[in-house]
Enzyme design. Structure first.
Site, PDB file in Angstrom:
ATOM      1  CE  LYS A   1      -4.146  -1.960   2.115  1.00  0.00           C
ATOM      2  NZ  LYS A   1      -5.145  -1.834   3.200  1.00  0.00           N
TER       3      LYS A   1
ATOM      4  CG  ASP B   1      -7.868   0.534   3.439  1.00  0.00           C
ATOM      5  OD1 ASP B   1      -8.605  -0.310   2.883  1.00  0.00           O
ATOM      6  OD2 ASP B   1      -6.626   0.462   3.411  1.00  0.00           O
TER       7      ASP B   1
ATOM      8  N   GLY C   1      -1.226   0.504  16.235  1.00  0.00           N
ATOM      9  CA  GLY C   1      -0.507   0.410  14.976  1.00  0.00           C
ATOM     10  C   GLY C   1      -0.288   1.770  14.342  1.00  0.00           C
TER      11      GLY C   1
ATOM     12  CB  SER D   1      -3.713  -1.159   8.363  1.00  0.00           C
ATOM     13  OG  SER D   1      -3.455  -2.233   7.486  1.00  0.00           O
TER      14      SER D   1
ATOM     15  NE  ARG E   1       5.719  -4.332  18.867  1.00  0.00           N
ATOM     16  CZ  ARG E   1       6.158  -5.450  18.305  1.00  0.00           C
ATOM     17  NH1 ARG E   1       6.702  -6.397  19.053  1.00  0.00           N
ATOM     18  NH2 ARG E   1       6.075  -5.631  17.009  1.00  0.00           N
TER      19      ARG E   1
END
Length: 279
Positions: free
Chosen positions: A68, A105, A129, A133, A154
């Site tokens: 993507k 999306d 995240g 996405s 993270r």
């Protein structure tokens, strides 16, 4: 007799993709004639595969993981939402060898959230995240004016970079997004939790915020025949309304289909029912 429209989806892996069946059902509802194929590629070969597809008559393509963000660098022009996302899931040819890159999306997610009665406006959100996405959905989530959006990743630096890009584009005020390297660092009740990582693909459990609102809901962008690990975690934590990303998959696909074929948006309720019925 209508001519056949050549469409496809690029990804790796791609054999599992439900896109060919979804788009075949869209075509059925509108009496269109399409040929929609899966195309496996690698990062090194992706640009050439896309160019070959359109050179040989391709009239539209979807892009899924892991391409993507790479697709955003291939196109001639980006839609505003694709530019904000830095990622493309829909390729649309125009002119002589020119490509428009779009991202449906976020639109697909917002439509599905509304279908499920999940409101974003003035709510506290936690999005897990900061990859492609997440980039695809966060601009559209922010348009719904949540009270606060916690971006949990993270690697906090990656999330901070995304926040900075959104601020530079003027999409979000400095205090609207809060970055956390762990959800355990969130110190207020969360109304809606969204998993935009691939954790559910490998059964990985995520650390949830310590405080959830009384009517907290959850959404996993991943989907499977059974509830994902993230969905199970949320149910165990007391969330009442927990969903996977199957509805988003259908809705974003409908948006892509409309971009290619024009006219009205396909009937997603029919397609959803058909896809949920065992073949």
């Amino acid at each position: 007799m209508k001519s056949v429209t050549s469409l496809g989806v690029f990804g790796n892996p791609i054999a599992h993709s439900l896109s060919p069946r979804i788009h075949a059902l869209f075509a059925q509802t509108r009496q269109d004639s399409i040929n929609y194929q899966r195309y496996l590629s690698t990062p090194g070969h992706f640009p050439r595969r896309v160019a070959e597809f359109f050179r040989h008559g391709g009239q539209g393509a979807n892009v899924t993981l892991p391409f993507k963000q790479q697709a955003a660098s291939l196109v001639t022009k980006l839609s505003d939402r694709a530019r904000l996302a830095g990622a493309v899931n829909t390729l649309i040819p125009y002119g002589n060898g020119l490509l428009l890159g779009d991202n449906t999306d976020g639109e697909g997610l917002i439509i599905d959230l509304k279908n499920k009665g999940l409101n974003v406006s003035e709510r506290s959100l936690a999005v897990f995240g900061a990859g492609g996405s997440a980039r695809g959905i966060i601009p559209l989530l922010l348009e719904q004016k949540p009270r606060c959006l916690y971006l949990v990743n993270r690697t906090a630096k990656k999330a901070e970079m995304l926040k900075s890009q959104l601020e530079t584009l003027g999409l979000v005020a400095a205090n609207r997004i809060q970055v956390r390297s762990s959800a355990s660092e969130i110190d207020e009740p969360i109304d809606l939790l969204i998993n935009a990582t691939s954790s559910s693909l490998n059964g990985q459990r995520l650390t949830l915020p310590p405080l959830l609102s009384e009517n907290a809901s959850g959404y996993d962008l991943m989907y499977a025949d059974q509830p994902t690990v993230f969905m199970e975690q949320l149910t165990q934590a007391g969330c009442k309304n927990v969903s996977d990303g199957f509805g988003m998959l259908i809705e974003q696909a409908a948006s892509s289909y409309q971009l290619w074929m024009g006219d009205e948006r396909p009937d997603t309720a029919f397609v959803m029912a058909e896809m949920r019925t065992p073949s």
